[in-house]
Design a protein around this motif. Sequence first.
Motif, PDB file in Angstrom:
ATOM      1  N   TYR A  32     -16.945   7.745  39.040  1.00 17.38           N
ATOM      2  CA  TYR A  32     -15.932   6.765  38.647  1.00 17.38           C
ATOM      3  C   TYR A  32     -15.566   6.920  37.174  1.00 17.38           C
ATOM      4  O   TYR A  32     -14.385   6.844  36.802  1.00 17.38           O
ATOM      5  CB  TYR A  32     -16.460   5.361  38.924  1.00 17.38           C
ATOM      6  CG  TYR A  32     -15.530   4.250  38.491  1.00 17.38           C
ATOM      7  CD1 TYR A  32     -14.326   4.028  39.155  1.00 17.38           C
ATOM      8  CD2 TYR A  32     -15.864   3.434  37.415  1.00 17.38           C
ATOM      9  CE1 TYR A  32     -13.469   3.009  38.755  1.00 17.38           C
ATOM     10  CE2 TYR A  32     -15.017   2.415  37.010  1.00 17.38           C
ATOM     11  CZ  TYR A  32     -13.825   2.208  37.685  1.00 17.38           C
ATOM     12  OH  TYR A  32     -12.980   1.201  37.274  1.00 17.38           O
ATOM     13  N   LEU A  90     -11.875   7.877  35.629  1.00 21.80           N
ATOM     14  CA  LEU A  90     -11.220   7.075  34.598  1.00 21.80           C
ATOM     15  C   LEU A  90     -10.829   7.931  33.397  1.00 21.80           C
ATOM     16  O   LEU A  90      -9.714   7.825  32.875  1.00 21.80           O
ATOM     17  CB  LEU A  90     -12.151   5.944  34.145  1.00 21.80           C
ATOM     18  CG  LEU A  90     -12.242   4.700  35.017  1.00 21.80           C
ATOM     19  CD1 LEU A  90     -13.222   3.711  34.401  1.00 21.80           C
ATOM     20  CD2 LEU A  90     -10.883   4.050  35.198  1.00 21.80           C
ATOM     21  N   LYS A  92      -9.581   4.528  25.089  1.00 23.41           N
ATOM     22  CA  LYS A  92     -10.055   4.196  26.435  1.00 23.41           C
ATOM     23  C   LYS A  92     -10.858   5.353  27.026  1.00 23.41           C
ATOM     24  O   LYS A  92     -11.909   5.140  27.641  1.00 23.41           O
ATOM     25  CB  LYS A  92      -8.864   3.872  27.342  1.00 23.41           C
ATOM     26  CG  LYS A  92      -8.180   2.552  27.048  1.00 23.41           C
ATOM     27  CD  LYS A  92      -7.024   2.342  28.007  1.00 23.41           C
ATOM     28  CE  LYS A  92      -6.284   1.044  27.730  1.00 23.41           C
ATOM     29  NZ  LYS A  92      -5.131   0.866  28.658  1.00 23.41           N
ATOM     30  N   LYS A 131      -7.797  10.101  34.091  1.00 22.19           N
ATOM     31  CA  LYS A 131      -6.553   9.338  34.095  1.00 22.19           C
ATOM     32  C   LYS A 131      -6.108   9.002  32.675  1.00 22.19           C
ATOM     33  O   LYS A 131      -4.927   9.130  32.330  1.00 22.19           O
ATOM     34  CB  LYS A 131      -6.743   8.053  34.905  1.00 22.19           C
ATOM     35  CG  LYS A 131      -5.498   7.191  35.003  1.00 22.19           C
ATOM     36  CD  LYS A 131      -5.735   5.991  35.896  1.00 22.19           C
ATOM     37  CE  LYS A 131      -6.742   5.044  35.276  1.00 22.19           C
ATOM     38  NZ  LYS A 131      -6.893   3.795  36.073  1.00 22.19           N
TER      39      LYS A 131
END
Length: 235
Positions: free
Chosen positions: A76, A80, A135, A83
């Motif tokens: 996961y 992330l 991020k 992306k």
Amino acid sequence: MLKLSPAARAKTSAGEFVNMVTTDVNRIRFFWFRLNEFIYSPLNIGFCFILLFIVLGHSAWYGVATVFLFVPLNAYAAELQSKFEEKQMEFKDARLKLMSDVLSGIKVLKLYAWEPPIQKRIAQLRERETTELRKANYIGIGLMESSFTMCPILATIACFVAYTLIEGHPLTPQVAFSCLMLFQMMRYSANQLPVLVSESIRAFVSMRRISEFLDADELDERHFHRLETNTSDIG
């Protein structure tokens, strides 16, 4: 760039091309430089687990199960980060395209005093680019680093608990220090994996971008006539 068709050239800006040459190529190059570590770290972890099976027996399965519990979390986190990396590169392409347009039309920009709105637009793109980069670093890399750091520690605890409480074996110094040494070796490789996974994600994102550019439609050379200069006619 000059051989692209008009439709492909409209999709690929000069800023995106510069970004591929300066950033994407370097990311792929750094990935290949560290490819040996990407192969060595999983092999080292697997080798340590084999030795743990020799020392602890079936209790080592509890450590393996603990490691596999972290696999969905790492997957996961990698998704992330991929992306966020793609979004960050999109904003970077847009910023470089705008900068290229500004430099090509600097006279018009100065004539109509458009510096403040253009500067604001560039700052907005830069802010969105850095936001996606933060991020990717905080959520993607930070989550993976926490996972890979905690995984060997929890696997050690699980193995020792299973060895002593479930199977009822005494935890002798020979067994304890041997296992701690193996887990220490495993922890070093586990600490390298987040960085390697992060670099591999960036490299694959860059390879996808370059591949899309190389697969773009090109001009049909049959529609062009090559002009040949006859040197004997000169003079």
